[in-house]
Design a protein around this motif. Structure first.
Motif, PDB file in Angstrom:
ATOM      1  N   VAL A  54       0.841  -1.201   0.000  1.00  8.70           N
ATOM      2  CA  VAL A  54       0.000   0.000   0.000  1.00  8.70           C
ATOM      3  C   VAL A  54       0.877   1.252   0.000  1.00  8.70           C
ATOM      4  CG1 VAL A  54      -1.623   1.343   1.406  1.00  8.70           C
ATOM      5  CG2 VAL A  54      -2.028  -1.080   1.006  1.00  8.70           C
ATOM      6  N   GLY A  55       1.946   1.245   0.790  1.00 11.43           N
ATOM      7  CA  GLY A  55       2.845   2.397   0.830  1.00 11.43           C
ATOM      8  C   GLY A  55       3.471   2.681  -0.525  1.00 11.43           C
ATOM      9  N   LEU A  56       3.952   1.646  -1.193  1.00 11.64           N
ATOM     10  CA  LEU A  56       4.550   1.833  -2.514  1.00 11.64           C
ATOM     11  C   LEU A  56       3.506   2.221  -3.563  1.00 11.64           C
ATOM     12  CD1 LEU A  56       7.163  -1.060  -2.492  1.00 11.64           C
ATOM     13  CD2 LEU A  56       7.622   1.396  -2.392  1.00 11.64           C
ATOM     14  N   THR A  57       2.296   1.712  -3.421  1.00 11.62           N
ATOM     15  CA  THR A  57       1.218   2.097  -4.334  1.00 11.62           C
ATOM     16  C   THR A  57       0.885   3.576  -4.169  1.00 11.62           C
ATOM     17  OG1 THR A  57       0.318  -0.141  -4.308  1.00 11.62           O
ATOM     18  CG2 THR A  57      -1.171   1.618  -5.024  1.00 11.62           C
ATOM     19  N   LEU A  58       0.864   4.054  -2.930  1.00 11.01           N
ATOM     20  CA  LEU A  58       0.619   5.485  -2.687  1.00 11.01           C
ATOM     21  C   LEU A  58       1.745   6.340  -3.250  1.00 11.01           C
ATOM     22  CD1 LEU A  58      -0.895   5.441   0.912  1.00 11.01           C
ATOM     23  CD2 LEU A  58      -2.059   6.044  -1.222  1.00 11.01           C
ATOM     24  N   LEU A  59       2.984   5.873  -3.122  1.00 15.39           N
ATOM     25  CA  LEU A  59       4.100   6.621  -3.711  1.00 15.39           C
ATOM     26  C   LEU A  59       4.000   6.660  -5.235  1.00 15.39           C
ATOM     27  CD1 LEU A  59       7.195   5.597  -1.575  1.00 15.39           C
ATOM     28  CD2 LEU A  59       6.077   7.831  -1.693  1.00 15.39           C
ATOM     29  N   ALA A  60       3.514   5.591  -5.844  1.00 18.99           N
ATOM     30  CA  ALA A  60       3.324   5.591  -7.296  1.00 18.99           C
ATOM     31  C   ALA A  60       2.200   6.548  -7.691  1.00 18.99           C
ATOM     32  CB  ALA A  60       3.034   4.188  -7.800  1.00 18.99           C
ATOM     33  N   ARG A  61       1.246   6.695  -6.824  1.00 22.18           N
ATOM     34  CA  ARG A  61       0.123   7.612  -7.092  1.00 22.18           C
ATOM     35  C   ARG A  61       0.541   9.075  -6.916  1.00 22.18           C
ATOM     36  NH1 ARG A  61      -4.392   8.723  -9.610  1.00 22.18           N
ATOM     37  NH2 ARG A  61      -6.005   9.595  -8.329  1.00 22.18           N
ATOM     38  N   ILE A  80       7.447  10.001 -14.804  1.00 21.60           N
ATOM     39  CA  ILE A  80       7.390   8.638 -15.336  1.00 21.60           C
ATOM     40  C   ILE A  80       8.498   7.775 -14.745  1.00 21.60           C
ATOM     41  CG2 ILE A  80       7.696   7.282 -17.449  1.00 21.60           C
ATOM     42  CD1 ILE A  80       6.185   9.594 -18.896  1.00 21.60           C
ATOM     43  N   TYR A  81       9.733   8.307 -14.689  1.00 22.02           N
ATOM     44  CA  TYR A  81      10.841   7.540 -14.108  1.00 22.02           C
ATOM     45  C   TYR A  81      10.581   7.219 -12.637  1.00 22.02           C
ATOM     46  CZ  TYR A  81      13.861   8.376 -18.175  1.00 22.02           C
ATOM     47  OH  TYR A  81      14.409   8.396 -19.423  1.00 22.02           O
ATOM     48  N   THR A  82      10.037   8.174 -11.913  1.00 20.17           N
ATOM     49  CA  THR A  82       9.754   7.944 -10.490  1.00 20.17           C
ATOM     50  C   THR A  82       8.703   6.854 -10.322  1.00 20.17           C
ATOM     51  OG1 THR A  82      10.260  10.263 -10.025  1.00 20.17           O
ATOM     52  CG2 THR A  82       9.077   9.045  -8.327  1.00 20.17           C
ATOM     53  N   ILE A  83       7.663   6.912 -11.118  1.00 20.96           N
ATOM     54  CA  ILE A  83       6.601   5.902 -11.037  1.00 20.96           C
ATOM     55  C   ILE A  83       7.144   4.531 -11.427  1.00 20.96           C
ATOM     56  CG2 ILE A  83       4.410   5.160 -12.063  1.00 20.96           C
ATOM     57  CD1 ILE A  83       3.703   8.196 -12.230  1.00 20.96           C
ATOM     58  N   HIS A  84       7.928   4.469 -12.479  1.00 22.47           N
ATOM     59  CA  HIS A  84       8.503   3.187 -12.898  1.00 22.47           C
ATOM     60  C   HIS A  84       9.444   2.626 -11.836  1.00 22.47           C
ATOM     61  CE1 HIS A  84       7.719   3.636 -17.500  1.00 22.47           C
ATOM     62  NE2 HIS A  84       6.613   3.696 -16.768  1.00 22.47           N
ATOM     63  N   MET A  85      10.208   3.498 -11.185  1.00 16.84           N
ATOM     64  CA  MET A  85      11.106   3.058 -10.118  1.00 16.84           C
ATOM     65  C   MET A  85      10.310   2.446  -8.960  1.00 16.84           C
ATOM     66  SD  MET A  85      13.752   5.282  -7.780  1.00 16.84           S
ATOM     67  CE  MET A  85      12.460   6.334  -7.145  1.00 16.84           C
ATOM     68  N   ILE A 122      17.035  -4.161  -5.491  1.00 19.64           N
ATOM     69  CA  ILE A 122      16.236  -2.960  -5.229  1.00 19.64           C
ATOM     70  C   ILE A 122      17.128  -1.724  -5.253  1.00 19.64           C
ATOM     71  CG2 ILE A 122      14.906  -1.743  -3.446  1.00 19.64           C
ATOM     72  CD1 ILE A 122      13.657  -4.487  -2.740  1.00 19.64           C
ATOM     73  N   ALA A 123      18.324  -1.823  -4.662  1.00 16.50           N
ATOM     74  CA  ALA A 123      19.256  -0.690  -4.649  1.00 16.50           C
ATOM     75  C   ALA A 123      19.704  -0.327  -6.067  1.00 16.50           C
ATOM     76  CB  ALA A 123      20.463  -1.010  -3.774  1.00 16.50           C
ATOM     77  N   VAL A 124      19.982  -1.331  -6.887  1.00 19.59           N
ATOM     78  CA  VAL A 124      20.401  -1.062  -8.270  1.00 19.59           C
ATOM     79  C   VAL A 124      19.290  -0.359  -9.043  1.00 19.59           C
ATOM     80  CG1 VAL A 124      20.947  -2.193 -10.470  1.00 19.59           C
ATOM     81  CG2 VAL A 124      22.135  -2.880  -8.395  1.00 19.59           C
ATOM     82  N   VAL A 125      18.070  -0.846  -8.909  1.00 18.41           N
ATOM     83  CA  VAL A 125      16.932  -0.204  -9.585  1.00 18.41           C
ATOM     84  C   VAL A 125      16.800   1.243  -9.134  1.00 18.41           C
ATOM     85  CG1 VAL A 125      14.404  -0.189  -9.741  1.00 18.41           C
ATOM     86  CG2 VAL A 125      15.654  -2.320 -10.044  1.00 18.41           C
ATOM     87  N   THR A 126      16.918   1.470  -7.839  1.00 15.83           N
ATOM     88  CA  THR A 126      16.801   2.822  -7.297  1.00 15.83           C
ATOM     89  C   THR A 126      17.903   3.730  -7.837  1.00 15.83           C
ATOM     90  OG1 THR A 126      15.809   1.927  -5.282  1.00 15.83           O
ATOM     91  CG2 THR A 126      16.688   4.166  -5.162  1.00 15.83           C
ATOM     92  N   VAL A 127      19.141   3.246  -7.812  1.00 18.07           N
ATOM     93  CA  VAL A 127      20.266   4.061  -8.287  1.00 18.07           C
ATOM     94  C   VAL A 127      20.117   4.389  -9.771  1.00 18.07           C
ATOM     95  CG1 VAL A 127      22.759   3.997  -8.739  1.00 18.07           C
ATOM     96  CG2 VAL A 127      21.892   3.329  -6.501  1.00 18.07           C
ATOM     97  N   VAL A 128      19.716   3.423 -10.572  1.00 21.84           N
ATOM     98  CA  VAL A 128      19.557   3.662 -12.012  1.00 21.84           C
ATOM     99  C   VAL A 128      18.493   4.728 -12.270  1.00 21.84           C
ATOM    100  CG1 VAL A 128      18.754   2.614 -14.178  1.00 21.84           C
ATOM    101  CG2 VAL A 128      20.411   1.415 -12.751  1.00 21.84           C
ATOM    102  N   TYR A 129      17.331   4.565 -11.677  1.00 24.57           N
ATOM    103  CA  TYR A 129      16.260   5.533 -11.913  1.00 24.57           C
ATOM    104  C   TYR A 129      16.573   6.893 -11.298  1.00 24.57           C
ATOM    105  CZ  TYR A 129      12.990   2.405 -14.219  1.00 24.57           C
ATOM    106  OH  TYR A 129      12.380   1.573 -15.121  1.00 24.57           O
ATOM    107  N   GLU A 130      17.131   6.915 -10.096  1.00 26.72           N
ATOM    108  CA  GLU A 130      17.484   8.199  -9.481  1.00 26.72           C
ATOM    109  C   GLU A 130      18.559   8.904 -10.294  1.00 26.72           C
ATOM    110  OE1 GLU A 130      16.211  10.062  -7.065  1.00 26.72           O
ATOM    111  OE2 GLU A 130      14.647   8.597  -6.639  1.00 26.72           O
ATOM    112  N   GLY A 131      19.472   8.136 -10.881  1.00 26.96           N
ATOM    113  CA  GLY A 131      20.483   8.731 -11.756  1.00 26.96           C
ATOM    114  C   GLY A 131      19.841   9.414 -12.952  1.00 26.96           C
ATOM    115  N   LYS A 132      18.860   8.759 -13.547  1.00 28.14           N
ATOM    116  CA  LYS A 132      18.143   9.357 -14.679  1.00 28.14           C
ATOM    117  C   LYS A 132      17.398  10.615 -14.247  1.00 28.14           C
ATOM    118  CE  LYS A 132      17.346   5.060 -17.241  1.00 28.14           C
ATOM    119  NZ  LYS A 132      16.330   4.166 -17.805  1.00 28.14           N
ATOM    120  N   ILE A 133      16.787  10.564 -13.071  1.00 31.81           N
ATOM    121  CA  ILE A 133      16.029  11.709 -12.564  1.00 31.81           C
ATOM    122  C   ILE A 133      16.967  12.877 -12.271  1.00 31.81           C
ATOM    123  CG2 ILE A 133      14.653  12.531 -10.604  1.00 31.81           C
ATOM    124  CD1 ILE A 133      13.422   9.643 -10.554  1.00 31.81           C
ATOM    125  N   ILE A 134      18.091  12.607 -11.625  1.00 33.23           N
ATOM    126  CA  ILE A 134      19.054  13.677 -11.312  1.00 33.23           C
ATOM    127  C   ILE A 134      19.595  14.298 -12.589  1.00 33.23           C
ATOM    128  CG2 ILE A 134      21.357  14.097 -10.348  1.00 33.23           C
ATOM    129  CD1 ILE A 134      20.584  12.033  -8.135  1.00 33.23           C
TER     130      ILE A 134
END
Length: 141
Positions: A54-61, A80-85, A122-134
């Protein structure tokens, strides 16, 4: 992500996550009955899944909450990158729990490094998407 923004792949991944979560909950109940796990243990396992899901679903919302960005900045590709992450992290989390539950029911012992691999993924996915966002945020200034 709002329904009108979702693609077919997004719906499919959400459906896979929901089905995996439901199967996990069913396997937890089965495992508890067959192997005599306490009712409290089953409820705690289910509660952890439900709360994180539920927490992750709310963050996607509300993706602007992930990086604490104003709604004006958290738009377009950043949104879009944040939601996909968040969706990828949710799917990894649910599938990793499902895998452990399947192994428990089958009586297969999992290697001790499995949790570490899951956290690393999970850390790799986060770093990849956060890198794109930054990278996008630096380009906007």
């Amino acid at each position: 992500m709002k329904k009108e923004e979702m693609t077919t792949v997004d719906f499919l991944l959400e459906a896979v996550g929901i089905v995996a979560a439901l199967v996990y909950l069913g396997l937890q109940i089965y495992y508890g009955i067959v192997y005599g796990v306490s009712f409290t243990g089953i409820i705690l396992n289910a509660a952890i899944l439900i709360l994180v899901y539920v927490g992750l679903t709310l963050l996607a919302r509300y993706p602007e909450r992930v990086n604490n960005l104003p709604k004006e900045i958290c738009s377009g590709k950043i949104r879009i990158y944040t939601i996909h992450m968040v969706r990828a992290i949710k799917l990894i989390f649910v599938l990793s729990l499902l895998f452990t539950s399947i192994c428990d029911v089958a009586g297969v012992q999992i290697n001790k490094g499995y949790s570490l691999v899951t956290v690393a993924l999970i850390a790799v996915v986060t770093v990849v998407y956060e890198g794109k966002i930054i990278k996008l945020l630096r380009g906007k200034k």
